[in-house]
Scaffold this motif. Sequence first.
Motif, PDB file in Angstrom:
ATOM      1  N   MET A 168      41.034  26.664  36.522  1.00 52.67           N
ATOM      2  CA  MET A 168      40.023  27.718  36.626  1.00 52.67           C
ATOM      3  C   MET A 168      39.844  28.193  38.071  1.00 52.67           C
ATOM      4  N   MET A 169      39.287  29.382  38.195  1.00 52.81           N
ATOM      5  CA  MET A 169      38.942  29.882  39.538  1.00 52.81           C
ATOM      6  C   MET A 169      37.976  28.894  40.196  1.00 52.81           C
ATOM      7  N   GLY A 170      38.239  28.591  41.467  1.00 53.83           N
ATOM      8  CA  GLY A 170      37.391  27.631  42.166  1.00 53.83           C
ATOM      9  C   GLY A 170      37.877  26.197  42.058  1.00 53.83           C
ATOM     10  N   GLY A 185      40.552  25.070  43.312  1.00 50.34           N
ATOM     11  CA  GLY A 185      41.204  24.706  44.578  1.00 50.34           C
ATOM     12  C   GLY A 185      42.702  24.926  44.594  1.00 50.34           C
ATOM     13  N   LYS A 186      43.219  25.708  43.643  1.00 42.83           N
ATOM     14  CA  LYS A 186      44.676  25.862  43.523  1.00 42.83           C
ATOM     15  C   LYS A 186      45.336  26.359  44.811  1.00 42.83           C
ATOM     16  N   SER A 187      44.781  27.437  45.403  1.00 35.70           N
ATOM     17  CA  SER A 187      45.440  28.030  46.580  1.00 35.70           C
ATOM     18  C   SER A 187      45.406  27.079  47.776  1.00 35.70           C
ATOM     19  N   LEU A 233      49.956  33.670  43.401  1.00 37.81           N
ATOM     20  CA  LEU A 233      50.307  34.722  42.441  1.00 37.81           C
ATOM     21  C   LEU A 233      49.340  35.907  42.504  1.00 37.81           C
ATOM     22  N   ASP A 234      48.054  35.638  42.723  1.00 41.71           N
ATOM     23  CA  ASP A 234      47.086  36.745  42.845  1.00 41.71           C
ATOM     24  C   ASP A 234      47.476  37.679  44.002  1.00 41.71           C
ATOM     25  N   GLU A 235      47.928  37.087  45.108  1.00 37.98           N
ATOM     26  CA  GLU A 235      48.316  37.918  46.265  1.00 37.98           C
ATOM     27  C   GLU A 235      49.555  38.746  45.935  1.00 37.98           C
ATOM     28  N   ARG A 282      46.024  45.602  32.070  1.00 37.42           N
ATOM     29  CA  ARG A 282      47.002  46.040  33.088  1.00 37.42           C
ATOM     30  C   ARG A 282      47.202  44.927  34.119  1.00 37.42           C
ATOM     31  N   PHE A 283      46.085  44.290  34.517  1.00 38.42           N
ATOM     32  CA  PHE A 283      46.197  43.162  35.445  1.00 38.42           C
ATOM     33  C   PHE A 283      47.048  42.055  34.814  1.00 38.42           C
ATOM     34  N   ARG A 284      46.795  41.729  33.533  1.00 43.24           N
ATOM     35  CA  ARG A 284      47.553  40.645  32.873  1.00 43.24           C
ATOM     36  C   ARG A 284      49.035  40.985  32.766  1.00 43.24           C
ATOM     37  N   ASP A 285      49.351  42.274  32.524  1.00 41.69           N
ATOM     38  CA  ASP A 285      50.765  42.684  32.467  1.00 41.69           C
ATOM     39  C   ASP A 285      51.443  42.453  33.817  1.00 41.69           C
ATOM     40  N   THR A 327      48.577  29.792  40.746  1.00 46.71           N
ATOM     41  CA  THR A 327      48.373  30.899  39.807  1.00 46.71           C
ATOM     42  C   THR A 327      46.907  31.305  39.763  1.00 46.71           C
ATOM     43  N   GLY A 328      46.637  32.463  39.181  1.00 46.43           N
ATOM     44  CA  GLY A 328      45.258  32.851  38.896  1.00 46.43           C
ATOM     45  C   GLY A 328      44.767  32.072  37.674  1.00 46.43           C
ATOM     46  N   GLY A 329      43.453  31.948  37.547  1.00 51.78           N
ATOM     47  CA  GLY A 329      42.884  31.100  36.505  1.00 51.78           C
ATOM     48  C   GLY A 329      43.286  31.458  35.084  1.00 51.78           C
ATOM     49  N   GLY A 330      43.633  32.738  34.856  1.00 54.88           N
ATOM     50  CA  GLY A 330      43.970  33.151  33.497  1.00 54.88           C
ATOM     51  C   GLY A 330      45.463  33.247  33.239  1.00 54.88           C
ATOM     52  N   ALA A 331      46.273  32.792  34.167  1.00 57.08           N
ATOM     53  CA  ALA A 331      47.730  32.947  34.009  1.00 57.08           C
ATOM     54  C   ALA A 331      48.285  32.137  32.842  1.00 57.08           C
ATOM     55  N   GLY A 362      32.917  39.352  43.927  1.00 58.44           N
ATOM     56  CA  GLY A 362      34.308  39.811  43.804  1.00 58.44           C
ATOM     57  C   GLY A 362      35.036  39.199  42.623  1.00 58.44           C
ATOM     58  N   ARG A 363      34.348  38.442  41.768  1.00 56.95           N
ATOM     59  CA  ARG A 363      34.990  37.785  40.616  1.00 56.95           C
ATOM     60  C   ARG A 363      34.656  38.563  39.353  1.00 56.95           C
ATOM     61  N   PRO A 364      35.571  39.429  38.907  1.00 53.45           N
ATOM     62  CA  PRO A 364      35.234  40.338  37.817  1.00 53.45           C
ATOM     63  C   PRO A 364      34.833  39.645  36.518  1.00 53.45           C
ATOM     64  N   LEU A 365      35.341  38.438  36.251  1.00 54.83           N
ATOM     65  CA  LEU A 365      35.051  37.812  34.959  1.00 54.83           C
ATOM     66  C   LEU A 365      33.737  37.046  34.938  1.00 54.83           C
ATOM     67  N   LEU A 366      33.084  36.929  36.094  1.00 58.95           N
ATOM     68  CA  LEU A 366      31.868  36.109  36.119  1.00 58.95           C
ATOM     69  C   LEU A 366      30.587  36.927  35.969  1.00 58.95           C
ATOM     70  N   GLN A 396      36.868  28.116  26.369  1.00 61.57           N
ATOM     71  CA  GLN A 396      37.901  28.919  25.693  1.00 61.57           C
ATOM     72  C   GLN A 396      39.312  28.557  26.148  1.00 61.57           C
ATOM     73  N   ARG A 397      39.439  28.154  27.400  1.00 62.65           N
ATOM     74  CA  ARG A 397      40.779  28.010  27.971  1.00 62.65           C
ATOM     75  C   ARG A 397      41.338  26.593  27.961  1.00 62.65           C
ATOM     76  N   GLY A 398      40.493  25.640  27.567  1.00 67.34           N
ATOM     77  CA  GLY A 398      40.934  24.243  27.625  1.00 67.34           C
ATOM     78  C   GLY A 398      42.266  24.011  26.927  1.00 67.34           C
TER      79      GLY A 398
HETATM   80  C1  S3P Z   1      41.125  35.040  36.958  1.00 63.42           C
HETATM   81  C2  S3P Z   1      41.168  34.282  38.097  1.00 63.42           C
HETATM   82  C3  S3P Z   1      41.448  34.868  39.424  1.00 63.42           C
HETATM   83  C4  S3P Z   1      42.196  36.189  39.288  1.00 63.42           C
HETATM   84  C5  S3P Z   1      41.508  37.105  38.328  1.00 63.42           C
HETATM   85  C6  S3P Z   1      41.379  36.500  36.942  1.00 63.42           C
HETATM   86  C7  S3P Z   1      40.851  34.387  35.663  1.00 63.42           C
HETATM   87  O1  S3P Z   1      42.229  33.980  40.203  1.00 63.42           O
HETATM   88  O2  S3P Z   1      43.521  35.960  38.865  1.00 63.42           O
HETATM   89  O3  S3P Z   1      40.232  37.415  38.844  1.00 63.42           O
HETATM   90  O4  S3P Z   1      41.130  34.982  34.615  1.00 63.42           O
HETATM   91  O5  S3P Z   1      40.376  33.221  35.673  1.00 63.42           O
HETATM   92  P1  S3P Z   1      41.690  32.593  40.860  1.00 63.42           P
HETATM   93  O6  S3P Z   1      41.740  31.547  39.792  1.00 63.42           O
HETATM   94  O7  S3P Z   1      42.670  32.313  41.950  1.00 63.42           O
HETATM   95  O8  S3P Z   1      40.326  32.855  41.376  1.00 63.42           O
END
Ligand code: S3P
Length: 173
Positions: free
Chosen positions: A14-16, A18-20, A37-39, A60-63, A83-87, A122-126, A140-142
């Motif tokens: 998940m976001m936060g 510490g992946k990066s 991957l986000d970068e 579009r972001f997921r694509d 990776t990003g949290g939803g990858a 800056g976290r669109p999903l929160l 949902q993602r477990g």
């Molecule tokens: C997302 C996490 C974000 C980023 C986007 C979607 C997610 O990355 O990819 O905002 O779906 O959890 P981080 O996990 O690096 O914050």
Amino acid sequence: MSTHAKRHLVLVGMMGSGKSTVAAIVGERLGMPTIDLDEVVEAEAGTSIAALFAGPGEERFRDLEADMLVSVLADPTPTIVATGGGAVLRPDNRTSMACAATVVWLRASPETLHARIGDDPGRPLLADDPLGSLRSLHEQRGVAYRDAADLVIDVDGIGVDDVAAAVVAQVAP
Ligand code: S3P
């Protein structure tokens, strides 16, 4: 790490979680390049992730995320990929990761994630309720994280250096 099929190391979670930061430390310790991957997605899109969600939208972001994941994993050079949290959400992404990488899930409770992220706008999903959103996403993602991961590291209460050391201990030959 050798140049076998699972040559990369992919961090998911998940976001936060510490992946990066952990990827950068592990990359340094193992002498491997690191990619966020986000970068890569932002560079390809020429805009921020927040703007992508607000404009063209999440699909579009997921694509783009899926395309960039394939391209990053095609590199023959063994690489640490944050990776990003939803990858992990798209099954095709999980298949790509499984073929080319050892996948490590940095697992954290929603409370830990919230304490780290705070109420970052800056976290669109929160949206308006970061802790509630983190709890729902975690729930949902477990299954997807579990399915993607070769290894799981619980990061609650553990600093990034110790998490990185745990990753190195588990993946170093
Ligand atoms: C997302 C996490 C974000 C980023 C986007 C979607 C997610 O990355 O990819 O905002 O779906 O959890 P981080 O996990 O690096 O914050």
